[in-house]
Every structure is written in C-alpha cells, then in structure tokens.
Design a protein around this motif. Structure first.
Motif, mmCIF file in Angstrom:
data_model
loop_
_atom_site.group_PDB
_atom_site.id
_atom_site.type_symbol
_atom_site.label_atom_id
_atom_site.label_comp_id
_atom_site.label_asym_id
_atom_site.label_seq_id
_atom_site.Cartn_x
_atom_site.Cartn_y
_atom_site.Cartn_z
ATOM 1 N N SER A 236 0.890 5.232 -4.024
ATOM 2 C CA SER A 236 -0.238 4.353 -3.716
ATOM 3 C C SER A 236 -0.915 4.002 -5.031
ATOM 4 O O SER A 236 -1.048 4.865 -5.916
ATOM 5 N N TYR B 268 -9.184 17.633 3.057
ATOM 6 C CA TYR B 268 -9.728 16.748 4.088
ATOM 7 C C TYR B 268 -10.440 17.624 5.113
ATOM 8 O O TYR B 268 -9.954 18.707 5.412
ATOM 9 N N LYS C 27 -6.888 6.009 -7.340
ATOM 10 C CA LYS C 27 -5.752 6.856 -7.731
ATOM 11 C C LYS C 27 -5.664 6.965 -9.254
ATOM 12 O O LYS C 27 -6.250 6.160 -9.983
ATOM 13 N N ALA D 19 1.222 9.797 -3.719
ATOM 14 C CA ALA D 19 0.045 8.918 -3.797
ATOM 15 C C ALA D 19 -1.048 9.508 -4.688
ATOM 16 O O ALA D 19 -1.840 8.772 -5.261
ATOM 17 N N GLN D 20 -1.062 10.853 -4.815
ATOM 18 C CA GLN D 20 -2.127 11.497 -5.602
ATOM 19 C C GLN D 20 -1.576 12.126 -6.875
ATOM 20 O O GLN D 20 -2.255 12.972 -7.474
ATOM 21 N N SER E 226 0.853 -1.196 0.000
ATOM 22 C CA SER E 226 0.000 0.000 0.000
ATOM 23 C C SER E 226 0.885 1.240 0.000
ATOM 24 O O SER E 226 2.098 1.159 0.246
ATOM 25 N N GLY E 227 0.220 2.377 -0.210
ATOM 26 C CA GLY E 227 0.944 3.643 -0.123
ATOM 27 C C GLY E 227 1.406 3.918 1.291
ATOM 28 O O GLY E 227 2.495 4.466 1.509
ATOM 29 N N THR E 228 0.594 3.530 2.252
ATOM 30 C CA THR E 228 0.956 3.757 3.660
ATOM 31 C C THR E 228 2.260 3.033 3.982
ATOM 32 O O THR E 228 3.193 3.610 4.565
ATOM 33 N N ILE F 195 5.381 4.570 2.488
ATOM 34 C CA ILE F 195 5.944 5.684 3.274
ATOM 35 C C ILE F 195 6.670 5.140 4.500
ATOM 36 O O ILE F 195 7.822 5.508 4.773
ATOM 37 N N PRO G 236 -2.998 8.672 6.320
ATOM 38 C CA PRO G 236 -1.919 7.675 6.216
ATOM 39 C C PRO G 236 -0.520 8.251 6.050
ATOM 40 O O PRO G 236 0.450 7.607 6.448
ATOM 41 N N THR G 237 -0.381 9.458 5.494
ATOM 42 C CA THR G 237 0.959 10.060 5.433
ATOM 43 C C THR G 237 1.546 10.080 6.837
ATOM 44 O O THR G 237 2.732 9.770 7.055
ATOM 45 N N VAL H 195 4.052 16.429 0.231
ATOM 46 C CA VAL H 195 2.944 15.645 -0.329
ATOM 47 C C VAL H 195 2.449 16.358 -1.580
ATOM 48 O O VAL H 195 1.984 17.504 -1.516
ATOM 49 N N THR I 192 -3.298 16.490 4.684
ATOM 50 C CA THR I 192 -2.965 15.360 3.832
ATOM 51 C C THR I 192 -3.868 14.208 4.267
ATOM 52 O O THR I 192 -4.562 14.309 5.282
ATOM 53 N N ALA I 193 -3.849 13.140 3.492
ATOM 54 C CA ALA I 193 -4.535 11.931 3.926
ATOM 55 C C ALA I 193 -3.846 11.467 5.216
ATOM 56 O O ALA I 193 -2.606 11.470 5.297
ATOM 57 N N ASP J 175 5.698 12.112 -1.118
ATOM 58 C CA ASP J 175 4.452 11.337 -1.083
ATOM 59 C C ASP J 175 3.701 11.705 -2.358
ATOM 60 O O ASP J 175 3.124 12.795 -2.470
HETATM 61 C C1 LIG Z 1 -1.511 11.634 0.046
HETATM 62 C C2 LIG Z 1 -1.673 10.195 0.408
HETATM 63 N N1 LIG Z 1 -0.696 9.555 1.071
HETATM 64 C C3 LIG Z 1 -0.785 8.268 1.399
HETATM 65 C C4 LIG Z 1 -1.883 7.515 1.059
HETATM 66 C C5 LIG Z 1 -1.965 6.087 1.510
HETATM 67 O O1 LIG Z 1 -2.074 5.193 0.448
HETATM 68 P P1 LIG Z 1 -2.795 3.741 0.667
HETATM 69 O O2 LIG Z 1 -4.264 4.010 0.808
HETATM 70 O O3 LIG Z 1 -2.449 3.006 -0.579
HETATM 71 O O4 LIG Z 1 -2.201 3.138 1.872
HETATM 72 C C6 LIG Z 1 -2.917 8.121 0.339
HETATM 73 C C7 LIG Z 1 -4.107 7.361 -0.114
HETATM 74 O O5 LIG Z 1 -5.032 7.043 0.551
HETATM 75 C C8 LIG Z 1 -2.828 9.491 0.017
HETATM 76 O O6 LIG Z 1 -3.798 10.112 -0.654
#
Ligand SMILES: Cc1ncc(COP(=O)(O)O)c(C=O)c1O
Length: 371
Positions: A186, A313, A191, A164-165, A64-66, A69, A93-94, A136, A90-91, A162
């Motif tokens: 991610s 967000y 995405k 992911a987007q 995953s993106g999480t 990172i 998960p960052t 990000v 940010t999301a 980051d």
């Molecule tokens: C900016 C950002 N970072 C990290 C993530 C985490 O990615 P993932 O959902 O694949 O773990 C996301 C997506 O949800 C994201 O939008």
C-alpha cells in the motif's frame, strides 16, 4: 492538564523539507504538462524501480493496498470455496480483500513477543481447502518467514505477503516483497513510502502472475476491448506514480530516521513493554507499539497533554461486526485478543524532533509510574 507546549499529533504528513516539497511540485507540473494521466511512462518506471528495490522481477501498480491483496489472490488462483489463512490482528483491509476475492478468511494466532504470524499456529489451521497463506509484516517488522515458507512448500500452498506497513524491511538480509509468491503493498499517505492519495502494487517474480494482474486491474482486458476474464478497474495514476518515484530514493534515509526515533524511545521509556525486534530482521518502524496494562487510561492522559496516539488495532477482525460470522474462531486467538487490550502506538514519523520524542517518552513513563 499539564500541557502548555505545542501538541504532538500522532502523525504529520506536511512536507517540512523544502527541497522535497519543491520536487513534488515540479513532479505535478511535469505530469500535468505531459497530458498523459493513466497507464503511461511514470507508472512503468515506478513499477520497475520499486520492484528492483525489493529484488523482484515484476511490479504491477494498482489503486490501493486492499486491491493489491484482492487481485494478487485472484492471480494466484484463489476464489470462491477456498480458505486463506491470515492473522486477525491486522488492518481490516487484509481480510476484506480476502473476502472480495471470494475466499474465506481463517485466522491463526500470533507470536506473543512480536505479535506477528506464528508458523506453529498456522500449521493446525491448514485444511485441504487452504489455497493461500497471507503473512502480514505488521508495524514494520518482517514475519519469521522460513518456517512459513517450509510449511507452504510442503503443502503446495502459495504465500502472498502483506507488506503494506513494511517498505524497506528485511528478513535475514532479504527485502520483504520477494519472500513469497507475491507481495501486496500500500502507498497510502501515512505508509513509510506514501503517495499523495491512494496507490498500491503487487510485486512478484512469477511472470504469469504479473501478466494476469495486468489484465485483472484493467477490466480483464488482454488488449484493448478484448476481455478474457472478469476484472475490475484498479489503476495507479500517473501523477501518484510520479510522486512515488520522487519519494522512493528518500525511503532509506526516512527509515534510518524512524530507527533513530525508535532507539530514542527505547532509551527513554520505562514502565511499559517495548516493541520486540526479533533476530535477523530489519524493523522499519512504520509504528512504534508499546504494551501497557492500563492502556486506555494511559492514552487518555497522553491526550490531555496534547500527545496523539492510536491503537493498531483495538478490535481484532473476528470481533468486528462486519465479520461476526468468524467469531467462532476466537478460541484460536488468545494472544491476539489479549494484545488488543494492551497495545498503544506512539507518534513516530521522520519529521518528529528528538525533543518531541523525549517529551512523549517522559510523559508515558511518568503516567505509567502513577498507575
Ligand atoms: C497491513 C495492511 N494491509 C492492507 C492495507 C490496505 O491498504 P490500502 O489502505 O492502501 O488499501 C493496509 C493499510 O491500510 C495495511 O496496514
């Protein structure tokens, strides 16, 4: 309730293009027939193809993106006792990835126009404990990287992007993904390049970082049953890698369509603040984010007309219950906090028709004029 036409959802992941659907079905059959589901030729090929597409020497697929990172920070030498400077809009998960790596998040405020990391706000947040900076590339637009790279080099601090987007986004002609020491991606289904499930990757030009990531994602193994450090299980499955390989060649045309939709919104929206495209950046419009003074009323009125929107967000990370210990950072985050009350993401995905885009834009304009 004016709406009698069909609803416009915020997102729609059903493949509409028959050839794309047929290709994914063929890919699934190919992987099933191969009998090889983990760490195989599809992953190796996708790692190479995706890394090449962002001018990077190495790609390491993870779950995953999480975890991209988290593991990238560990591979860059970040751990307990270290601070990592990032943004609070940010999301989550960052930030959960930073804490999973054992480090403390330190938040810097963002640029009031782009809502992206601002180097002038990062500088005062750096201390001797800072061991990484995580810009990000939010909404599909690259951060203004030159001043951040300058700052990081002067202080000897690694940068983990980051992205992911931001699949396909560029900064001064260079793809995001190779602008720092490593970059986390991610491939969550929504995405710009999305799998049919969870997937992520780290790209880097540093062979040692890539080698360490390959161990960390496989329980810290250097070879089978030989564990040289503590790792986790974070694998990108063969079937997801194969889907992503099939979709990668379509990323550029999908991003072109996203830009067309954004341009259409720009022409037809009035009475709200439009997204800023900073100079020398190729925005790939993962999200089309407007700002409106009476945002909640606008969102509710759009919902009544069958138009789906989201907020990216609504609660900045330092105001989330899970991160309450960081609330004392609020005084540094005035732009972030104001933006959270005004931003609204409109539907934007390649399959959206021009007519639907105009319908959304007309509804937003009409409702905003009433306010
Ligand atoms: C900016 C950002 N970072 C990290 C993530 C985490 O990615 P993932 O959902 O694949 O773990 C996301 C997506 O949800 C994201 O939008």
């Amino acid at each position: 309730m004016i709406e009698s036409r069909g609803a416009i959802p915020f997102n729609d992941l059903t493949p509409r293009d028959e050839s794309a659907r047929a290709e994914l079905e063929a890919v699934a059959r190919r992987v099933i027939a191969s009998g090889w589901y983990i760490f195989g030729p599809e992953l190796e090929a996708f790692e190479r193809e995706f890394a090449e597409s962002v001018d990077c020497a190495h790609g390491v697929g993870v779950s995953s993106g999480t975890e991209a990172i988290q593991l990238a920070l560990t591979a860059l030498g970040v751990g307990p006792g270290d601070d990592v400077v990032t943004v609070a809009n940010t999301a989550v998960p960052t930030v959960s990835a930073i804490t999973a790596a054992g480090a403390q998040p330190v938040f810097a405020d963002v640029d009031p126009e782009t809502l992206l990391m601002d180097a002038t706000k990062v500088a005062p947040r750096i201390t001797p404990r800072t061991r990484a900076i995580v810009p990000v590339h939010l909404f599909g637009q690259a951060v203004d990287m030159d001043p951040i790279i300058d700052l990081a080099r002067r202080r000897g601090i690694p940068i983990l992007e980051d992205a992911a987007q931001a699949h396909g986004a560029r900064f001064k002609g260079r793809p995001v993904g190779a602008l720092g020491d490593a970059c986390a991606w991610s491939f969550y289904p929504t995405k710009n390049l999305g799998a049919l499930g969870d997937a992520g990757m780290v790209t880097t030009n540093d062979a040692a970082v890539a080698a360490r990531l390959r161990r960390l994602r496989a329980y810290g193994q250097s070879s089978r049953y030989v564990h040289v450090e503590k790792g986790i299980n974070s694998r990108l499955d063969e079937i997801q890698a194969a889907f992503l390989r099939a979709k990668l060649p379509r990323l550029s045309s999908a991003n072109t369509r996203r830009r067309e939709i954004a341009a259409l919104y720009d022409r037809h929206l009035h009475g709200v603040t439009l997204p800023t495209r900073a100079s020398e950046r190729d925005h790939v419009f993962h999200l089309y984010v407007i700002r409106a003074a009476r945002r909640d009323a606008l969102q509710a009125a759009l919902r009544d007309e069958g138009i789906g929107t989201l907020i990216h967000y609504p609660i900045p990370v330092h105001r989330q219950a899970a991160y309450v210990e960081h609330i004392d950072q609020a005084p540094f985050l005035a732009v972030t906090e104001r933006a959270a009350d005004e931003i609204l993401s409109l539907p934007l995905y390649p399959e959206l028709s021009d007519a639907d885009v105009r319908r959304v834009a007309d509804a937003v304009t009409r409702i905003a004029a009433r306010a």
